[in-house]
Motif scaffolding. Structure first.
Motif, PDB file in Angstrom:
ATOM      1  N   ILE A 152       0.869  -1.169   0.000  1.00  0.00           N
ATOM      2  CA  ILE A 152       0.000   0.000   0.000  1.00  0.00           C
ATOM      3  C   ILE A 152       0.905   1.218   0.000  1.00  0.00           C
ATOM      4  N   PRO A 153       0.717   2.162  -0.923  1.00  0.00           N
ATOM      5  CA  PRO A 153       1.611   3.327  -0.940  1.00  0.00           C
ATOM      6  C   PRO A 153       1.567   4.071   0.385  1.00  0.00           C
ATOM      7  N   THR A 154       2.740   4.456   0.894  1.00  0.00           N
ATOM      8  CA  THR A 154       2.785   5.083   2.213  1.00  0.00           C
ATOM      9  C   THR A 154       2.872   6.602   2.126  1.00  0.00           C
ATOM     10  N   LYS A 155       3.072   7.137   0.924  1.00  0.00           N
ATOM     11  CA  LYS A 155       3.019   8.601   0.853  1.00  0.00           C
ATOM     12  C   LYS A 155       1.565   9.029   0.713  1.00  0.00           C
ATOM     13  N   ASP A 156       1.265  10.233   1.168  1.00  0.00           N
ATOM     14  CA  ASP A 156      -0.101  10.728   1.167  1.00  0.00           C
ATOM     15  C   ASP A 156      -0.994   9.888   2.080  1.00  0.00           C
ATOM     16  N   ALA A 157      -0.461   9.517   3.243  1.00  0.00           N
ATOM     17  CA  ALA A 157      -1.232   8.693   4.163  1.00  0.00           C
ATOM     18  C   ALA A 157      -2.201   9.558   4.959  1.00  0.00           C
ATOM     19  N   LYS A 158      -3.433   9.107   5.073  1.00  0.00           N
ATOM     20  CA  LYS A 158      -4.405   9.789   5.931  1.00  0.00           C
ATOM     21  C   LYS A 158      -4.262   9.260   7.353  1.00  0.00           C
ATOM     22  N   ILE A 159      -4.164   7.946   7.437  1.00  0.00           N
ATOM     23  CA  ILE A 159      -4.008   7.304   8.748  1.00  0.00           C
ATOM     24  C   ILE A 159      -2.793   6.379   8.682  1.00  0.00           C
ATOM     25  N   GLU A 160      -1.983   6.449   9.726  1.00  0.00           N
ATOM     26  CA  GLU A 160      -0.791   5.601   9.802  1.00  0.00           C
ATOM     27  C   GLU A 160      -0.727   4.919  11.150  1.00  0.00           C
ATOM     28  N   LEU A 161      -0.765   3.611  11.151  1.00  0.00           N
ATOM     29  CA  LEU A 161      -0.588   2.867  12.402  1.00  0.00           C
ATOM     30  C   LEU A 161       0.791   2.225  12.373  1.00  0.00           C
ATOM     31  N   THR A 162       1.515   2.372  13.462  1.00  0.00           N
ATOM     32  CA  THR A 162       2.849   1.774  13.512  1.00  0.00           C
ATOM     33  C   THR A 162       3.037   1.008  14.811  1.00  0.00           C
ATOM     34  N   GLY A 163       3.267  -0.271  14.677  1.00  0.00           N
ATOM     35  CA  GLY A 163       3.623  -1.100  15.834  1.00  0.00           C
ATOM     36  C   GLY A 163       2.632  -1.066  16.977  1.00  0.00           C
ATOM     37  N   ILE A 164       1.338  -1.119  16.660  1.00  0.00           N
ATOM     38  CA  ILE A 164       0.326  -1.050  17.711  1.00  0.00           C
ATOM     39  C   ILE A 164       0.264  -2.362  18.491  1.00  0.00           C
ATOM     40  N   GLU A 165       0.357  -2.235  19.806  1.00  0.00           N
ATOM     41  CA  GLU A 165       0.173  -3.402  20.666  1.00  0.00           C
ATOM     42  C   GLU A 165      -0.940  -3.149  21.647  1.00  0.00           C
ATOM     43  N   LYS A 166      -1.847  -4.108  21.746  1.00  0.00           N
ATOM     44  CA  LYS A 166      -2.946  -3.983  22.712  1.00  0.00           C
ATOM     45  C   LYS A 166      -3.191  -5.329  23.368  1.00  0.00           C
ATOM     46  N   ARG A 167      -3.186  -5.310  24.685  1.00  0.00           N
ATOM     47  CA  ARG A 167      -3.497  -6.529  25.435  1.00  0.00           C
ATOM     48  C   ARG A 167      -4.733  -6.317  26.282  1.00  0.00           C
ATOM     49  N   PHE A 168      -5.534  -7.341  26.440  1.00  0.00           N
ATOM     50  CA  PHE A 168      -6.598  -7.349  27.450  1.00  0.00           C
ATOM     51  C   PHE A 168      -6.207  -8.412  28.460  1.00  0.00           C
ATOM     52  N   GLY A 169      -5.787  -7.992  29.640  1.00  0.00           N
ATOM     53  CA  GLY A 169      -5.294  -8.953  30.618  1.00  0.00           C
ATOM     54  C   GLY A 169      -4.065  -9.643  30.053  1.00  0.00           C
ATOM     55  N   LYS A 170      -4.089 -10.961  29.997  1.00  0.00           N
ATOM     56  CA  LYS A 170      -2.932 -11.693  29.484  1.00  0.00           C
ATOM     57  C   LYS A 170      -3.000 -11.890  27.981  1.00  0.00           C
ATOM     58  N   LYS A 171      -4.180 -11.538  27.424  1.00  0.00           N
ATOM     59  CA  LYS A 171      -4.395 -11.865  26.020  1.00  0.00           C
ATOM     60  C   LYS A 171      -3.935 -10.725  25.113  1.00  0.00           C
ATOM     61  N   THR A 172      -3.001 -11.040  24.217  1.00  0.00           N
ATOM     62  CA  THR A 172      -2.540 -10.028  23.269  1.00  0.00           C
ATOM     63  C   THR A 172      -3.475 -10.033  22.071  1.00  0.00           C
ATOM     64  N   VAL A 173      -4.108  -8.893  21.817  1.00  0.00           N
ATOM     65  CA  VAL A 173      -5.041  -8.822  20.696  1.00  0.00           C
ATOM     66  C   VAL A 173      -4.366  -8.210  19.470  1.00  0.00           C
ATOM     67  N   LEU A 174      -3.696  -7.084  19.660  1.00  0.00           N
ATOM     68  CA  LEU A 174      -2.923  -6.498  18.562  1.00  0.00           C
ATOM     69  C   LEU A 174      -1.450  -6.642  18.913  1.00  0.00           C
ATOM     70  N   ASN A 175      -0.679  -7.152  17.957  1.00  0.00           N
ATOM     71  CA  ASN A 175       0.693  -7.532  18.257  1.00  0.00           C
ATOM     72  C   ASN A 175       1.639  -6.855  17.278  1.00  0.00           C
ATOM     73  N   GLY A 176       1.839  -5.563  17.475  1.00  0.00           N
ATOM     74  CA  GLY A 176       2.731  -4.825  16.586  1.00  0.00           C
ATOM     75  C   GLY A 176       2.129  -4.568  15.216  1.00  0.00           C
ATOM     76  N   LEU A 177       0.862  -4.193  15.215  1.00  0.00           N
ATOM     77  CA  LEU A 177       0.159  -3.996  13.943  1.00  0.00           C
ATOM     78  C   LEU A 177       0.546  -2.674  13.293  1.00  0.00           C
ATOM     79  N   SER A 178       0.867  -2.736  11.993  1.00  0.00           N
ATOM     80  CA  SER A 178       1.161  -1.518  11.230  1.00  0.00           C
ATOM     81  C   SER A 178       0.304  -1.501   9.976  1.00  0.00           C
ATOM     82  N   LEU A 179      -0.227  -0.328   9.658  1.00  0.00           N
ATOM     83  CA  LEU A 179      -1.124  -0.232   8.505  1.00  0.00           C
ATOM     84  C   LEU A 179      -1.206   1.230   8.070  1.00  0.00           C
ATOM     85  N   THR A 180      -1.291   1.424   6.772  1.00  0.00           N
ATOM     86  CA  THR A 180      -1.444   2.777   6.238  1.00  0.00           C
ATOM     87  C   THR A 180      -2.731   2.861   5.443  1.00  0.00           C
TER      88      THR A 180
END
Ligand code: ATP
Ligand code: MG
Lengths: 263, 257
Positions: free
Chosen positions: A5-33
């Motif tokens: 996916i072209p990364t120039k002209d990005a409206k939204i940029e996610l980089t290395g998102i990590e999200k856990r609920f308790g012990k459960k990892t739901v997002l594990n370094g998610l990146s997306l443009t």
């Protein structure tokens, strides 16, 4: 990850998102443009963290790690006022519609106009009725309350509410789930129009591959909290990724294992 | 299990809860003084919290005034009982029983209703939806309830004061054969403006407690219908206890000198 996916002209940029609920990892370094003015569809198994990803971008859930930029602005470091300002650019359709049950349908649709933009009620109502028409609902539905609607109708009201303010960025969490095939296609067209005519940037989640093929410029697949493939819509059939192939063809056998008990 | 560890955990979780509630209250109050204001919602909440609580508060006050008159009459040595009954009814109702019983009744009604409504909105993602529609949930949901409760509770208690004293008057004149004129004169001689205002100030604080705990438990509810039920119960129990505790503190402040 083979991201194209072209990364120039990005409206939204996610980089290395990590999200856990308790012990459960739901997002594990998610990146997306998400490129500006384009429609990106995210596919992925049930429970893979798609809705959580949208809520992270909107600031409804705070990720433990990572960076989220909207129009170049770091959302996780922004003050409440700054974030509120950015949020006026967004429209969001929730997976379960999340309509305000104490308000009539038209007031739900007009909510962003009346509260967010201080529009007069009468004027906002006209726009609300027009938006309801675009999702195939008649003006008399506007006078009902959400509890009096069917599931699919609620979803369409949620859609009308998401697009009512003509937002720059629209999130659709499973826009066609619970709709009949014809209405699903009407909604697909509506999403395509919003992006093409209004120049909006759309980020949608769906399990419906027909819908994905119709509304997407780009498709990304999420698996175990990461984007495992992303690219232009037409390349999804020759992704060469066994996970993607299994998913888009809906096969029970393949690298993705469903934890189901066999009798 | 180590009993000290259990006690420790309970204390820590209670402190944590107090801290979170304080932060929540602070956030709520900071929004009270900053625009935009949702007048429509404030009016609606005044109707729900204040006006619809009127019958409950009125009846409670009336019967409390009556029963107070009976008890004081039978407890006193009958000599001079007319003025004793009138005085104690007036002071008891305006200073303590009116605000406290009124507050407790409204806590049962309004705190529960607030927690249930906001709790349902939380678990069905309606509060999240508010945020995405560029509306601050604190301003839209919490502030109107705080303002409505803090304004209407003193008014309710004032009505309660009048009816409570009237309840004592009815019992006194009808079943204890007091002279109506003397009863009224004694009441107005002994009752001071401070007695009434202190009760109304107390009830404004009770209003804050009721709205705050209803909103707090509603906002933090999770886990569907059961979670909303738990939030409702917690809101009523916690606001009732806080009303009684804060009443003690305020009484000792107001009437110590
Ligand atoms: N508030 C929460 N508390 C705890 N766990 C959560 C919460 N929200 C989501 N999860 C967990 O995160 C995971 C991902 O949830 P999410 O709603 O993002 O799935 P999804 O990809 O949208 O699935 P679906 O396609 O079924 O909607 C799930 O396993 C879920 O149990
Ligand atoms: Mg989902």
């Amino acid at each position: 990850m083979s991201s194209s996916i072209p990364t120039k002209d990005a409206k939204i940029e996610l980089t290395g998102i990590e999200k856990r609920f308790g012990k459960k990892t739901v997002l594990n370094g998610l990146s997306l443009t998400v490129p500006k003015g384009k429609s990106l569809v995210v596919i992925g198994g049930s429970g893979s963290g798609k809705s959580v990803m949208l809520k992270c971008i909107l600031g409804l859930i705070k990720p433990e790690k990572g960076r989220i930029r909207v129009d170049g602005k770091n959302m996780l470091k922004a003050t409440t006022q700054e974030r509120e300002k950015v949020l006026t650019k967004f429209g969001m359709l929730f997976q379960n519609a999340a309509l305000f049950d104490s308000l009539a349908v038209w007031e739900n649709v007009a909510f962003g106009l009346i509260q967010g933009r201080n529009m007069k009620r009468a004027e906002a109502k006209e726009i609300a009725i027009e938006k309801l028409g675009r999702v195939g609902l008649t003006p008399d539905v506007g006078e009902l309350y959400p509890a009096e609607l069917s599931g699919g109708m609620q979803k369409r009201v949620g859609l009308a509410r998401a697009i009512a303010t003509d937002p720059e960025i629209i999130f659709f969490d499973e826009p066609t789930t619970g709709l009949d095939p014809i209405m699903a296609d009407v909604i697909n067209n509506l999403i395509v129009d919003s992006v093409r005519d209004l120049g909006a940037t759309a980020l949608s989640i769906t399990h419906d591959m027909a819908s994905a093929r119709k509304i997407a410029d780009y498709i990304a697949m999420i698996y175990k909290g990461e984007i495992i493939w992303a690219g232009p819509r037409d390349e999804i059939d020759r992704s060469g990724n066994p996970y993607v192939d299994q998913f888009i063809n809906g096969r029970a056998d393949g690298p993705i294992k469903m934890d189901v008990l066999k009798p | 299990m180590n009993p000290l560890a259990v006690i420790g955990r309970v204390v820590i979780s209670a402190l944590g809860e107090t801290g979170r509630l304080s932060v929540f209250t602070w956030r709520g109050l900071s929004h009270v003084v900053r625009p935009p204001f949702y007048w429509r919602l404030i009016a609606q909440q005044m109707l729900r919290i204040g006006y619809f609580s009127l019958p409950v508060v009125a009846l409670t006050a009336f019967f409390t005034g009556g029963v107070l008159a009976l008890q004081i009459y039978h407890g006193s040595d009958q000599f001079n009982s007319e003025s004793i009954v009138a005085t104690i009814v007036a002071l008891g109702i305006t200073r303590e029983l009116g605000p406290v019983l009124g507050g407790l009744m409204v806590a049962g009604r309004a705190s529960a209703a607030i927690a249930a409504e906001l709790g349902t909105m939380r678990v069905t993602e309606q509060i999240d939806a508010l945020t995405t529609l560029a509306t601050n949930p604190f301003k839209y949901l919490v502030v109107p309830r705080i303002i409505a409760a803090m304004v209407t509770l003193p008014l309710l208690v004032f009505v309660g004061d009048v009816l409570g004293i009237f309840g004592g008057f009815v019992v006194g004149t009808q079943s204890l054969d007091f002279n109506a004129g003397v009863y009224i004169k004694t009441t107005s001689d002994f009752l001071e403006l401070e007695d009434i205002t202190s009760g109304m100030i107390k009830s404004a604080v009770f209003g804050l407690i009721i709205a705050m705990l209803g909103c707090y438990h509603g906002f933090n509810s999770k886990g569907g219908a059961q979670g909303v039920g738990r939030a409702t119960t917690n809101a009523v129990v916690a606001s009732s206890i806080l009303i009684l505790a804060s009443n003690y503190v305020m009484t000792s402040l107001f009437f110590s000198s």
